[in-house]
Scaffold this motif. Sequence first.
Motif, PDB file in Angstrom:
ATOM      1  N   UNK A   1      27.199  71.639  34.460  1.00 49.00           N
ATOM      2  CA  UNK A   1      26.618  70.426  34.120  1.00 49.00           C
ATOM      3  C   UNK A   1      26.193  69.679  35.359  1.00 49.00           C
ATOM      4  N   UNK A   2      27.050  69.535  36.335  1.00 45.72           N
ATOM      5  CA  UNK A   2      26.406  68.838  37.623  1.00 45.72           C
ATOM      6  C   UNK A   2      25.225  69.551  38.272  1.00 45.72           C
ATOM      7  N   UNK A   3      25.037  70.759  38.222  1.00 44.62           N
ATOM      8  CA  UNK A   3      24.023  71.487  38.735  1.00 44.62           C
ATOM      9  C   UNK A   3      22.687  70.990  38.063  1.00 44.62           C
ATOM     10  N   UNK A   4      22.740  71.055  36.696  1.00 38.41           N
ATOM     11  CA  UNK A   4      21.501  70.478  35.913  1.00 38.41           C
ATOM     12  C   UNK A   4      21.272  69.201  36.123  1.00 38.41           C
ATOM     13  N   UNK A   5      22.459  68.337  36.008  1.00 39.91           N
ATOM     14  CA  UNK A   5      22.257  66.809  36.465  1.00 39.91           C
ATOM     15  C   UNK A   5      21.549  66.702  37.738  1.00 39.91           C
ATOM     16  N   UNK A   6      22.047  67.233  38.858  1.00 41.36           N
ATOM     17  CA  UNK A   6      21.455  67.107  40.070  1.00 41.36           C
ATOM     18  C   UNK A   6      20.042  67.417  39.990  1.00 41.36           C
ATOM     19  N   UNK A   7      19.772  68.677  39.558  1.00 43.12           N
ATOM     20  CA  UNK A   7      18.411  69.135  39.399  1.00 43.12           C
ATOM     21  C   UNK A   7      17.426  68.301  38.729  1.00 43.12           C
ATOM     22  N   UNK A   8      17.657  67.700  37.499  1.00 39.59           N
ATOM     23  CA  UNK A   8      16.951  66.931  36.674  1.00 39.59           C
ATOM     24  C   UNK A   8      16.745  65.506  37.203  1.00 39.59           C
ATOM     25  N   UNK A   9      17.711  65.136  38.028  1.00 40.36           N
ATOM     26  CA  UNK A   9      17.579  63.813  38.559  1.00 40.36           C
ATOM     27  C   UNK A   9      16.525  63.773  39.694  1.00 40.36           C
ATOM     28  N   UNK A  10      16.638  64.790  40.591  1.00 36.12           N
ATOM     29  CA  UNK A  10      15.799  65.290  41.745  1.00 36.12           C
ATOM     30  C   UNK A  10      14.026  65.333  41.184  1.00 36.12           C
ATOM     31  N   UNK A  11      13.944  65.448  39.895  1.00 33.49           N
ATOM     32  CA  UNK A  11      12.452  65.460  39.354  1.00 33.49           C
ATOM     33  C   UNK A  11      12.050  64.157  38.940  1.00 33.49           C
ATOM     34  N   UNK A  12      10.912  63.797  39.704  1.00 31.77           N
ATOM     35  CA  UNK A  12      10.460  62.485  39.471  1.00 31.77           C
ATOM     36  C   UNK A  12       9.678  62.333  38.062  1.00 31.77           C
ATOM     37  N   UNK A  13      10.127  62.376  37.080  1.00 34.54           N
ATOM     38  CA  UNK A  13       9.558  62.340  35.699  1.00 34.54           C
ATOM     39  C   UNK A  13       9.107  61.145  35.367  1.00 34.54           C
ATOM     40  N   UNK A  14       8.527  60.188  36.283  1.00 33.67           N
ATOM     41  CA  UNK A  14       7.974  58.987  36.062  1.00 33.67           C
ATOM     42  C   UNK A  14       6.583  59.048  35.799  1.00 33.67           C
ATOM     43  N   UNK A  15       5.954  57.955  35.019  1.00 40.91           N
ATOM     44  CA  UNK A  15       4.315  58.083  34.791  1.00 40.91           C
ATOM     45  C   UNK A  15       3.760  58.070  36.222  1.00 40.91           C
ATOM     46  N   UNK A  16       2.593  58.634  36.196  1.00 42.31           N
ATOM     47  CA  UNK A  16       1.823  58.885  37.501  1.00 42.31           C
ATOM     48  C   UNK A  16       2.195  59.808  38.316  1.00 42.31           C
ATOM     49  N   UNK A  17       3.304  60.774  38.065  1.00 41.02           N
ATOM     50  CA  UNK A  17       3.805  61.729  38.740  1.00 41.02           C
ATOM     51  C   UNK A  17       3.556  63.020  38.118  1.00 41.02           C
ATOM     52  N   UNK A  18       3.376  63.227  36.818  1.00 40.47           N
ATOM     53  CA  UNK A  18       2.941  64.351  36.263  1.00 40.47           C
ATOM     54  C   UNK A  18       4.113  65.390  36.422  1.00 40.47           C
ATOM     55  N   UNK A  19       5.456  65.037  36.424  1.00 41.87           N
ATOM     56  CA  UNK A  19       6.525  65.949  36.739  1.00 41.87           C
ATOM     57  C   UNK A  19       7.162  66.518  35.486  1.00 41.87           C
ATOM     58  N   UNK A  20       6.905  66.080  34.359  1.00 40.88           N
ATOM     59  CA  UNK A  20       7.708  66.508  33.047  1.00 40.88           C
ATOM     60  C   UNK A  20       7.350  67.887  32.724  1.00 40.88           C
ATOM     61  N   UNK A  21       6.248  68.429  33.129  1.00 42.93           N
ATOM     62  CA  UNK A  21       6.346  69.867  32.920  1.00 42.93           C
ATOM     63  C   UNK A  21       7.290  70.717  33.728  1.00 42.93           C
ATOM     64  N   UNK A  22       7.322  70.103  35.104  1.00 40.68           N
ATOM     65  CA  UNK A  22       8.540  70.767  36.191  1.00 40.68           C
ATOM     66  C   UNK A  22      10.061  70.900  35.467  1.00 40.68           C
ATOM     67  N   UNK A  23      10.039  69.593  34.845  1.00 45.67           N
ATOM     68  CA  UNK A  23      11.349  69.623  34.347  1.00 45.67           C
ATOM     69  C   UNK A  23      11.651  70.339  33.011  1.00 45.67           C
ATOM     70  N   UNK A  24      10.675  70.507  32.158  1.00 50.98           N
ATOM     71  CA  UNK A  24      10.653  71.430  31.139  1.00 50.98           C
ATOM     72  C   UNK A  24      10.622  72.895  31.284  1.00 50.98           C
ATOM     73  N   UNK A  25      10.005  73.335  32.446  1.00 50.36           N
ATOM     74  CA  UNK A  25      10.242  74.558  32.948  1.00 50.36           C
ATOM     75  C   UNK A  25      11.451  75.087  33.566  1.00 50.36           C
ATOM     76  N   UNK A  26      12.134  74.108  34.214  1.00 49.31           N
ATOM     77  CA  UNK A  26      13.414  74.405  34.578  1.00 49.31           C
ATOM     78  C   UNK A  26      14.603  74.516  33.373  1.00 49.31           C
ATOM     79  N   UNK A  27      14.352  73.580  32.446  1.00 53.26           N
ATOM     80  CA  UNK A  27      15.490  73.481  31.211  1.00 53.26           C
ATOM     81  C   UNK A  27      14.970  74.804  30.477  1.00 53.26           C
ATOM     82  N   UNK A  28      13.767  75.028  30.134  1.00 61.01           N
ATOM     83  CA  UNK A  28      13.519  76.433  29.514  1.00 61.01           C
ATOM     84  C   UNK A  28      14.233  77.458  30.146  1.00 61.01           C
ATOM     85  N   UNK A  29      14.134  77.735  31.362  1.00 56.60           N
ATOM     86  CA  UNK A  29      14.875  78.838  32.100  1.00 56.60           C
ATOM     87  C   UNK A  29      16.119  78.806  31.884  1.00 56.60           C
ATOM     88  N   UNK A  30      16.678  77.760  31.848  1.00 57.59           N
ATOM     89  CA  UNK A  30      18.412  77.568  31.814  1.00 57.59           C
ATOM     90  C   UNK A  30      18.641  78.040  30.187  1.00 57.59           C
TER      91      UNK A  30
END
Length: 471
Positions: free
Chosen positions: A33-62
């Motif tokens: 759980x901590x590994x997931x937490x650390x990874x998703x925190x590192x992905x800047x899923x804020x408006x203007x960054x278009x990083x949500x797809x990166x987080x989706x890909x990571x979670x889907x792989x898990x």
Amino acid sequence: MNISTISLALGLSFSFLTPAAIAQDRSEHEQFAREIYEKVISIRTARGQEKVPEMVEYLADQFKSAGFTDEDIQITDYDSDGEHTQGLIVYYRADGTSKHKPVVILGHMDVVDALAADWERPPFTLTEEDGYFFGRGTMDNKYGITNIASTFIRLKKEGWKPNRDFVIVLSGDEETGMVSTRAQADYVAENIDPEFVLNTDAGGGVLSDDGAPLFYAVQGAEKTYATFELTVANPGGHSSRPRSDNAIYDLADALRKIKEYKFPVRYSDLTLASFKASGAVTPGALGKAMRDFSENPKNKKAIAILRDDPETVGTTGTTCVATMLRAGHAENALPQSATATVNCRIFPGVGIAEVEEKLKKVVDNEAVQFELMTDVTESPESKLRPEVMAAIEASLSARGLNTPIIPYMESGGTDGMHYRIKGYDTVAISGAWMKPSDIFAHGLNERLAVDAFYGGLDHWYVIMKELAGDE
């Protein structure tokens, strides 16, 4: 999301109840759980960054690595006000013969942006320090995402067979346009039709300043979110030749009037029950005001105390507050326009038209033009279903707790409102506990206590098993 003492009860647990949380050697699930937490925190899923797809890909792989199939995982694309984002839906399926309707569990992957220059620590790096995890989203809402995702994976690895489907529905722009939220709510209503909806994005345990557990809060309603822009136009001119009318001054006068106006006191069975229960465990004058208001919502002294406290004012009625300003175009020119953003949180049952009309009367200046900037969603209160309350009690009992469970109305907004308007009882029930003084969501140095992170990891595990036992 946002933001009262109760509504952001998303964090601090207490080490005397969770000895594993202070041990040096974590369990395999805690480490994962901590590994997931650390990874998703590192992905800047804020408006203007278009990083949500990166987080989706990571979670889907898990999820796939844990045994969820391609048919169990659905990724959808959205245009959120010109920006690409995604949603993620994951099914934990029963055996196909279940007579029970599914349960949907909500969360959002995006965050309010954070500027590293303003923070004491890098906002998109998970930092463990002084008993806290620091980073944007540590509370809102990447703890919820981490908790429910790791629970799905944990149960799948254990081979658990529920007697009903559970469906995680994660949105990609809850903090901004809610385009993915609305689309997913439509999809859920048309294709899943759950018995009810649970939300990871609010609710949870509330601690006193000295860390004692006070109560567990269940979010059962949300205020209506609406933003207006107030604009004053003016011919302007040279600053050496001041006019009797001035766009900035006229706007300032309007904002002063809004500041001084107090909307009528409002209450419902849910908010009165919330004040009664929370007042019983809240010390001092504030607790007495809660109790007095619950007995007599016309008690002027209680109203004054509750409306003077930022944590309770939003529960007593509609609020409107100025949040942004822009005006003028040169230091040596009279302003040709001045605009203020006024954000309103409207009590359920009070329409947006009524609020706008009242603000215009308060301002009493036709030069001030109003423009509604948001798509308004007015949602009803949800019932607190007995089976959900029983599951919460089981989760609390598993942690050695026997605290009151208190319903409350959210002063901010979550994805949940879009499911309520479709007729689904929707309650938010985070697994973490915290002190009100530790609330930093949307602000600088957002944090979650380390003990809270680990102490809440069994919450959804217990909830799901209580709601869907073994076949």
